[in-house]
Design a protein around this motif. Structure first.
Motif, mmCIF file in Angstrom:
data_model
loop_
_atom_site.group_PDB
_atom_site.id
_atom_site.type_symbol
_atom_site.label_atom_id
_atom_site.label_comp_id
_atom_site.label_asym_id
_atom_site.label_seq_id
_atom_site.Cartn_x
_atom_site.Cartn_y
_atom_site.Cartn_z
ATOM 1 N N MET A 45 -38.195 -35.765 -18.216
ATOM 2 C CA MET A 45 -36.963 -35.703 -17.147
ATOM 3 C C MET A 45 -37.372 -35.565 -15.800
ATOM 4 S SD MET A 45 -34.460 -33.661 -19.444
ATOM 5 C CE MET A 45 -33.831 -34.447 -20.998
ATOM 6 N N THR A 46 -38.441 -34.495 -15.655
ATOM 7 C CA THR A 46 -38.970 -34.495 -14.349
ATOM 8 C C THR A 46 -39.773 -35.495 -13.570
ATOM 9 O OG1 THR A 46 -39.491 -31.896 -14.945
ATOM 10 C CG2 THR A 46 -40.674 -32.948 -13.196
ATOM 11 N N ARG A 49 -36.747 -37.858 -12.413
ATOM 12 C CA ARG A 49 -35.967 -37.234 -11.392
ATOM 13 C C ARG A 49 -37.044 -37.598 -10.256
ATOM 14 N NH1 ARG A 49 -34.540 -31.264 -12.360
ATOM 15 N NH2 ARG A 49 -33.687 -31.541 -10.162
ATOM 16 N N THR A 52 -36.884 -41.328 -9.355
ATOM 17 C CA THR A 52 -35.401 -41.454 -8.580
ATOM 18 C C THR A 52 -35.674 -41.383 -7.331
ATOM 19 O OG1 THR A 52 -34.421 -41.156 -10.679
ATOM 20 C CG2 THR A 52 -33.197 -41.341 -8.766
ATOM 21 N N ARG A 53 -36.328 -40.053 -6.788
ATOM 22 C CA ARG A 53 -36.268 -39.782 -5.678
ATOM 23 C C ARG A 53 -37.297 -40.694 -4.587
ATOM 24 N NH1 ARG A 53 -33.983 -34.634 -4.723
ATOM 25 N NH2 ARG A 53 -33.425 -33.305 -6.386
ATOM 26 N N TYR A 105 -26.859 -43.999 -19.839
ATOM 27 C CA TYR A 105 -27.523 -44.306 -18.461
ATOM 28 C C TYR A 105 -27.381 -45.882 -18.148
ATOM 29 C CZ TYR A 105 -29.311 -39.582 -17.986
ATOM 30 O OH TYR A 105 -29.286 -38.168 -18.043
ATOM 31 N N SER A 159 -27.509 -39.986 -6.551
ATOM 32 C CA SER A 159 -27.267 -38.561 -6.880
ATOM 33 C C SER A 159 -26.636 -38.497 -8.380
ATOM 34 C CB SER A 159 -26.113 -38.331 -5.826
ATOM 35 O OG SER A 159 -26.803 -38.347 -4.732
ATOM 36 N N LEU A 162 -29.288 -38.202 -10.752
ATOM 37 C CA LEU A 162 -29.887 -37.065 -10.516
ATOM 38 C C LEU A 162 -29.159 -35.894 -11.308
ATOM 39 C CD1 LEU A 162 -31.556 -37.165 -7.106
ATOM 40 C CD2 LEU A 162 -32.667 -37.358 -9.171
ATOM 41 N N LYS A 163 -27.840 -35.856 -11.154
ATOM 42 C CA LYS A 163 -27.026 -35.159 -11.812
ATOM 43 C C LYS A 163 -26.970 -35.032 -13.263
ATOM 44 C CE LYS A 163 -23.483 -34.472 -7.996
ATOM 45 N NZ LYS A 163 -22.246 -34.710 -7.703
ATOM 46 N N GLU A 165 -29.791 -36.146 -14.934
ATOM 47 C CA GLU A 165 -30.969 -35.680 -15.242
ATOM 48 C C GLU A 165 -31.021 -34.054 -15.204
ATOM 49 O OE1 GLU A 165 -33.549 -37.050 -16.575
ATOM 50 O OE2 GLU A 165 -32.396 -38.869 -16.859
ATOM 51 N N THR A 166 -30.458 -33.803 -14.312
ATOM 52 C CA THR A 166 -30.232 -32.027 -14.033
ATOM 53 C C THR A 166 -29.581 -31.644 -15.420
ATOM 54 O OG1 THR A 166 -30.249 -32.431 -11.619
ATOM 55 C CG2 THR A 166 -29.648 -30.256 -12.702
ATOM 56 N N THR A 169 -31.853 -31.772 -18.146
ATOM 57 C CA THR A 169 -32.883 -30.713 -17.867
ATOM 58 C C THR A 169 -32.373 -29.365 -18.638
ATOM 59 O OG1 THR A 169 -33.667 -32.010 -16.260
ATOM 60 C CG2 THR A 169 -34.423 -29.763 -16.643
#
Length: 456
Positions: A45-46, A49, A52-53, A105, A159, A162-163, A165-166, A169
């Motif tokens: 997951m890290t 992320r 993605t960034r 996803y 975004s 990322l949400k 994935e957060t 996580t």
């Protein structure tokens, strides 16, 4: 204390220990597997992320350098534009690979890909128009706001990714924390159970140890009591033996005196009467008929009386040697050894010194030496004999050694009453008897007795 002893004393300890061990191994392994899976998922997951960034940053970098190129037509901005574009495309491919099997996803990623491709197309179109010299059309394309709408839509979808994935996580972190908590609780419970089992086992062991100590003390008391009783019994037997030996020697002395005083007197009187009768018959002037035969009978009678007197003296000496009372121990032993040497043809080496012994102890020395010489004459087949007697430091040592056949002293049968009698006699007087012998190397018998002026 081995495992079998523990199992025998506490039948449930070993099964419980095995169950606890299996439970600890199972809990630890399952927790390890879950924690490993959670850590791997968190790492993935890290990475997603970060990817993605990187896609967003690459696209922003490409957009910034594209705007700079449109405004200045400086081709130096094309290289960073290309790098940002390549980085964002590589990141999108990684996202496609990461989410291709995740249905949650798939739709969101497809929309994100659509806006990403649209944004790339607008950026490429602006570059082409500028390269073709159509700067006005390129500015109009930028000012139309289409690329901004696509960029905003792409940013919103990133975004959203990322949400998600957060959230995932956070779920994995919660699962990992739950796994660690369960592992801690399980280990704490197992440790508490082990401590409880250890406490119960130690408590039972202490009880058993106390019981063993009580039993040991009881056995020791019984053993001490038996030893005391055995010591008393041994002392009583020793005293009884000494009394019996003394009584036997006294009886022998009394019998020897009676034989000497009464039987000796009778035999001597009969010999004297026979001598008078023979003298009278020899003095007759004219021998009467049968006188010659009577004289022969008297001569035979005198010979018989002489033999009887000699036998009586031998019996008396065997019962109680008169030399022991008249001459002392040293001459008596010399006579005993000399008579043995003459009778057996054995070469004797004597080293006898005067010693101070009680009257009862002297007869013990004489009897032991007499028994030793008797055994030598019967069994040893010796050619030489060494007899020593001396006194030193309050103790008298008497030793008899021969060069005969010898025997195994350690394997002496219990029926060897001669040696047993010697030992009993010596120990009754407070002394010690030692017998050393080996096959073919002769025998040494040594007495150690307290002197008369030394405490026993």
């Amino acid at each position: 204390m081995n495992l079998f002893t523990v199992a025998r004393r506490s039948p449930l300890v070993v099964p419980l220990a095995c169950v606890a061990t299996v439970a600890v191994i199972f809990l630890s392994e399952s927790s390890y597997q879950r924690a490993t899976a959670s850590l791997a998922e968190l790492a993935m997951m890290t990475k997603i992320r970060m990817t993605t960034r990187l896609v967003l940053m690459g696209l922003l970098d490409a957009e910034t350098n594209q705007r700079s190129y449109l405004l200045t037509e400086n081709k130096a901005y094309l290289a960073p534009y290309a790098r940002g574009l390549a980085a964002s495309q590589d990141g999108m491919r990684e996202l496609d690979l990461s989410y291709e099997r995740d249905p949650a996803y798939k739709a969101l990623l497809a929309e994100t890909r659509q806006h990403f491709d649209a944004k790339l197309a607008l950026l490429s179109q602006g570059i082409r128009l500028t390269d073709a010299g159509q700067r006005e059309q390129a500015r109009e394309l930028v000012q139309s706001g289409a690329d901004k709408e696509e960029m905003d839509a792409f940013r919103d979808h990133v975004s959203a990714l990322l949400k998600l994935e957060t959230a995932r996580t956070a779920e994995e972190q919660a699962a990992l924390a739950s796994t660690l908590l369960i592992n801690r609780i399980g280990l704490a419970a197992l440790c508490a159970a082990c401590l409880l089992a250890l406490f119960l086992y130690v408590r039972k062991s202490l009880i058993l140890e106390q019981q063993l100590q009580d039993s040991s003390r009881s056995l020791q008391d019984d053993r001490d009591q038996l030893q005391d009783e055995a010591g008393i019994s041994k002392l009583m037997l020793t005293e009884l033996t000494q009394h019996l030996l003394s009584a036997r020697e006294d009886e022998r002395g009394r019998l020897a005196r009676n034989l000497h005083d009464e039987l000796g007197a009778l035999l001597t009187s009969a010999k004297l009467d026979a001598a008078r009768i023979k003298s009278r018959l020899n003095q007759a002037p004219v021998p009467a008929p049968g006188v010659t035969e009577a004289l022969e009978r008297l001569a035979h009678l005198v010979s018989t009386l002489n033999a009887s007197i000699a036998l009586g003296r031998t019996i008396i000496e065997d019962l109680r040697p008169s030399t022991l009372s008249n001459l002392g121990l040293l001459p008596t032993l010399e006579i005993l050894v000399r008579d043995f040497a003459e009778a057996q043809g054995v070469q004797v080496h004597c080293d006898l010194h005067p010693v101070a012994l009680a009257s009862g102890t002297e007869i013990v020395v004489y009897r032991v030496l007499q028994e030793a010489i008797t055994n030598i004459s019967k069994y040893a087949q010796a050619s030489q004999l060494w007899v020593e007697m001396k006194q030193a430091q309050g103790w008298v040592t008497v030793s008899v050694r021969d060069d005969g056949l010898g025997f195994d002293a350690d394997a002496t049968p219990r029926s060897a009453y001669g040696l047993l009698g010697m030992r009993v006699r010596v120990e009754a007087e407070g002394g010690r008897l030692t017998v050393c012998s080996q096959q073919g190397q002769g025998t040494l018998i040594q007495l150690l007795l307290p002197a008369q002026d030394s405490p026993a």
